[in-house]
Design a protein around this motif. Structure first.
Motif, PDB file in Angstrom:
ATOM      1  N   ASP A 160       0.830  -1.209   0.000  1.00 16.37           N
ATOM      2  CA  ASP A 160       0.000   0.000   0.000  1.00 16.37           C
ATOM      3  C   ASP A 160       0.863   1.258   0.000  1.00 16.37           C
ATOM      4  OD1 ASP A 160      -2.384  -1.364  -0.075  1.00 16.37           O
ATOM      5  OD2 ASP A 160      -2.848  -1.113   2.053  1.00 16.37           O
ATOM      6  N   ARG A 167      -4.223  -0.038  -3.831  1.00 14.05           N
ATOM      7  CA  ARG A 167      -4.524  -0.673  -2.551  1.00 14.05           C
ATOM      8  C   ARG A 167      -4.551  -2.191  -2.737  1.00 14.05           C
ATOM      9  NH1 ARG A 167      -4.197   2.086   2.041  1.00 14.05           N
ATOM     10  NH2 ARG A 167      -5.760   0.702   2.946  1.00 14.05           N
ATOM     11  N   ASP A 169      -5.878  -4.321  -0.139  1.00 15.32           N
ATOM     12  CA  ASP A 169      -6.713  -4.849   0.938  1.00 15.32           C
ATOM     13  C   ASP A 169      -7.423  -6.144   0.558  1.00 15.32           C
ATOM     14  OD1 ASP A 169      -6.733  -1.746   0.880  1.00 15.32           O
ATOM     15  OD2 ASP A 169      -7.092  -2.227   2.984  1.00 15.32           O
TER      16      ASP A 169
END
Length: 202
Positions: A160, A167, A169
């Protein structure tokens, strides 16, 4: 007779994580050096990172004779993700700069330090560290020290930063599913009684 397991994620078919596991590209290359004691760990988050990242490689062992050749790849700028007084904060890599080869030891702190000791070539790499104050999502275990993350969480946090604003995630989805599965297996009441103080507000 051994129980059937998914050949990719190694989980039982009714708990297969493949539908939750992304296949994310990254400029950075991630090389995970896993201590053998971690290979059969229930979570094995290093394997989740390898499965979810196109540009990640997982090697298991204590001594890696191939490391000098791997680290000498001129296409990448290698660094070691490991805390210490000499570690520098991670910063974003500019688009016109060489991408990062992020070397990540996987094991307990003691086993990770052993990997560094047994592979002296790692000592020659620049060390980088994550920002302070990060909190693990692994709600079933109290971190051994502030800022301690699972290998997968550390890789996500590092990418990140290195590839901001991208991103990563999505890599955490199977990790969260594993944790929720463990909580469900022990029962909500047992979890609250034994781990209630570790559960994050949602």
């Amino acid at each position: 007779m051994p129980r059937p397991r998914c050949p990719r994620c190694t989980r039982p078919p009714n708990h297969c994580l493949c539908p939750l596991t992304p296949h994310l590209p990254s400029r950075s290359r991630v090389l995970i050096l896993q201590h053998p004691s971690e290979e059969r760990h229930a979570l094995n988050t290093a394997r989740l990172a390898q499965l979810g990242l196109e540009n990640a490689e997982l090697r298991v062992g204590e001594v890696f004779d191939e490391l000098p050749a791997l680290l000498a790849d001129p296409a990448y700028s290698a660094c070691l993700l490991f805390p210490g007084d000499e570690a520098q904060p991670l910063v974003p890599v500019l688009p016109d700069a060489r991408p990062t080869l992020l070397v990540v030891p996987d094991g307990t702190w003691r086993k990770a330090r052993k990997l560094l000791y047994l592979n002296p070539v790692l000592a020659g790499l620049p060390r980088v560290a994550l920002p302070e104050g990060l909190t693990s999502r692994y709600r079933l275990r109290k971190a051994p020290e502030p800022g301690a993350l699972s290998t997968l969480e550390a890789i996500v946090a590092a990418l990140d930063i290195l590839e901001a604003p991208a991103r990563f995630d999505a890599l955490l989805r199977p990790f969260e599913a594993l944790i929720e599965g463990q909580i469900a297996a022990m029962g909500e009441e047992t979890f609250k009684r034994n781990h209630g103080d570790l559960r994050e507000d949602r």
